[in-house]
Design a protein around this motif. Structure first.
Motif: not given
Length: 155
Positions: A10-13, A131-142
């Protein structure tokens, strides 16, 4: 900064998001466009004459926020507002020729930032990261959808 937090994912992000914002802002200063304005220009560049309401929905912001943004961009001659011919209650927003030129410059700037960000990445690493960022986006979108939060990335 908290050194313990800095080393976490989270810090690096957070650091990446902040540095990306700062770099984007420094390049945008040369164009006279503020960081929140490029998405509005892009939307109108793709489909000119959208209503203020539609723009607010697409960008996931309040109508009052769009109104202020449009007023500022009108002052800089990037946009113009016209009443809808069929419904006088509706304002349609149009990108000007100056706005189109600025938009073309913004596309170049965003390509430059992308090149800077991913300079030492292989094509395979870029595909995996996307792909990994899309997965993060999809998780948050859900989660946002479950909480009935309007997400500007949904169609």
């Amino acid at each position: 900064m908290d050194k313990e937090f800095d080393g976490t994912l989270q810090g690096v992000f957070s650091q990446v998001m902040r540095l990306h914002f700062l770099r984007t802002h420094s390049l945008l200063e040369k164009t006279g466009v503020y960081p929140g304005q490029p998405p509005l220009l892009y939307l109108l560049y793709k489909k000119n004459g959208r209503s203020q309401k539609e723009l607010a929905e697409k960008m996931g912001v309040k109508p009052a926020t769009i109104a202020v943004m449009i007023k500022r961009m009108e002052k800089n001659e990037l946009l113009e507002r016209k009443q809808d011919e069929k419904d006088q209650r509706v304002s349609r927003i149009f990108i000007t020729d100056k706005g189109k030129e600025v938009c073309k410059n913004l596309i170049v700037i965003h390509k430059e930032i992308e090149e800077e960000c991913f300079r030492n990445f292989t094509e395979e690493e870029k595909i995996i990261l996307r792909r990994l960022l899309m997965q993060v986006r999809d998780n948050l979108q859900t989660i946002c959808n479950g909480e009935k939060v309007k997400c500007p990335f949904e169609e």
